[in-house]
Design a protein around this motif. Structure first.
Motif, short mmCIF file in Angstrom:
data_model
loop_
_atom_site.label_atom_id
_atom_site.label_comp_id
_atom_site.label_asym_id
_atom_site.label_seq_id
_atom_site.Cartn_x
_atom_site.Cartn_y
_atom_site.Cartn_z
N MET A 88 16.75 -18.58 28.17
CA MET A 88 15.41 -18.92 27.75
C MET A 88 15.28 -18.71 26.24
O MET A 88 15.69 -17.68 25.72
N ALA A 89 14.74 -19.68 25.58
CA ALA A 89 14.61 -19.62 24.12
C ALA A 89 13.47 -18.69 23.71
O ALA A 89 12.45 -18.59 24.39
N LEU A 90 13.68 -18.00 22.59
CA LEU A 90 12.65 -17.11 22.06
C LEU A 90 11.67 -17.90 21.21
O LEU A 90 12.02 -18.85 20.54
N SER A 91 10.41 -17.46 21.24
CA SER A 91 9.41 -18.10 20.40
C SER A 91 9.58 -17.61 18.96
O SER A 91 10.32 -16.67 18.67
N LYS A 92 8.88 -18.25 18.06
CA LYS A 92 8.94 -17.90 16.64
C LYS A 92 8.51 -16.45 16.42
O LYS A 92 9.13 -15.71 15.66
N VAL A 93 7.45 -16.03 17.10
CA VAL A 93 6.94 -14.67 16.95
C VAL A 93 7.93 -13.65 17.52
O VAL A 93 8.16 -12.59 16.93
N GLN A 94 8.55 -13.97 18.66
CA GLN A 94 9.54 -13.07 19.26
C GLN A 94 10.76 -12.91 18.34
O GLN A 94 11.28 -11.80 18.20
N LYS A 95 11.20 -14.00 17.72
CA LYS A 95 12.32 -13.91 16.78
C LYS A 95 11.96 -13.02 15.60
O LYS A 95 12.75 -12.19 15.17
N ARG A 96 10.74 -13.20 15.04
CA ARG A 96 10.31 -12.41 13.90
C ARG A 96 10.21 -10.93 14.27
O ARG A 96 10.63 -10.06 13.51
N ASN A 97 9.72 -10.64 15.46
CA ASN A 97 9.62 -9.25 15.90
C ASN A 97 10.99 -8.61 16.09
O ASN A 97 11.18 -7.43 15.81
N ARG A 98 11.94 -9.38 16.56
CA ARG A 98 13.30 -8.87 16.73
C ARG A 98 13.91 -8.53 15.36
O ARG A 98 14.50 -7.46 15.18
N ILE A 99 13.74 -9.42 14.40
CA ILE A 99 14.23 -9.18 13.03
C ILE A 99 13.51 -7.98 12.43
O ILE A 99 14.13 -7.13 11.79
N LYS A 100 12.20 -7.90 12.65
CA LYS A 100 11.38 -6.81 12.12
C LYS A 100 11.88 -5.45 12.63
O LYS A 100 12.03 -4.51 11.85
N ARG A 101 12.15 -5.35 13.91
CA ARG A 101 12.65 -4.09 14.48
C ARG A 101 14.00 -3.71 13.89
O ARG A 101 14.26 -2.55 13.59
N ARG A 102 14.86 -4.70 13.70
CA ARG A 102 16.18 -4.44 13.14
C ARG A 102 16.07 -3.93 11.69
O ARG A 102 16.72 -2.96 11.32
N VAL A 103 15.22 -4.56 10.90
CA VAL A 103 15.06 -4.16 9.50
C VAL A 103 14.39 -2.80 9.40
O VAL A 103 14.79 -1.95 8.61
N ARG A 104 13.35 -2.55 10.21
CA ARG A 104 12.61 -1.29 10.15
C ARG A 104 13.46 -0.11 10.62
O ARG A 104 13.18 1.03 10.28
N GLY A 105 14.51 -0.38 11.36
CA GLY A 105 15.41 0.69 11.76
C GLY A 105 16.25 1.20 10.59
O GLY A 105 16.77 2.30 10.62
N LYS A 106 16.36 0.38 9.55
CA LYS A 106 17.20 0.71 8.41
C LYS A 106 16.42 1.22 7.20
O LYS A 106 16.98 1.90 6.36
N ILE A 107 15.14 0.84 7.08
CA ILE A 107 14.37 1.26 5.91
C ILE A 107 13.17 2.09 6.33
O ILE A 107 12.63 1.95 7.42
N SER A 108 12.78 2.99 5.43
CA SER A 108 11.63 3.85 5.66
C SER A 108 11.04 4.23 4.32
O SER A 108 11.75 4.32 3.32
N GLY A 109 9.73 4.46 4.29
CA GLY A 109 9.07 4.82 3.05
C GLY A 109 8.73 6.29 3.00
O GLY A 109 8.56 6.94 4.04
N SER A 110 8.63 6.83 1.79
CA SER A 110 8.21 8.22 1.60
C SER A 110 7.18 8.23 0.47
O SER A 110 6.86 7.19 -0.11
N ALA A 111 6.67 9.40 0.14
CA ALA A 111 5.68 9.50 -0.93
C ALA A 111 6.29 9.11 -2.27
O ALA A 111 5.64 8.50 -3.12
N GLU A 112 7.57 9.46 -2.50
CA GLU A 112 8.23 9.13 -3.75
C GLU A 112 8.71 7.68 -3.79
O GLU A 112 8.74 7.06 -4.84
#
Length: 115
Positions: free
Chosen positions: A1-25
């Motif tokens: 079953m093909a993923l929708s545009k939003v599902q693809k973006r959310n998958r990419i988003k989760r992958r990227v957010r696993g690698k980057i994080s923000g701090s106060a500095e």
């Protein structure tokens, strides 16, 4: 079953957010774009706080969407400087780094932020 545009973006988003994080500095510059507007936030993930934000709705700028995105980038850079932030981590939020997202990033760099 093909993923929708939003599902693809959310998958990419989760992958990227696993690698980057923000701090106060070194906060995370999170970008969200809808069909009409574009939004940017500087986020401290450790405390869960938004340090600064800018959007095309708040600016009421004229021009095409790419030009307005660049103005939002400059506005978030000015707000970051006011808070004392010069370096950031860029989070494109699963969107392709092209067009409006790239224009916002270039505007933020032009405003003095370092990625």
């Amino acid at each position: 079953m093909a993923l929708s545009k939003v599902q693809k973006r959310n998958r990419i988003k989760r992958r990227v957010r696993g690698k980057i994080s923000g701090s106060a500095e070194l906060p995370r510059l999170s970008v969200y774009k809808s069909n009409k507007e574009i939004y940017a936030q500087l986020i401290d993930d450790k405390d869960g706080k938004t340090l600064a934000s800018a959007s095309s709705r708040a600016l009421n700028a004229k021009g095409n969407k790419v030009e307005i995105s660049a103005e939002v980038g400059k506005a978030i850079a000015e707000k970051a400087k006011a808070v004392g932030i010069e370096k950031i981590v860029f989070d494109r939020n699963g969107f392709v780094y092209h067009g409006r997202v790239k224009a916002l990033a270039d505007g933020a760099r032009e405003g003095g932020l370092k990625f």
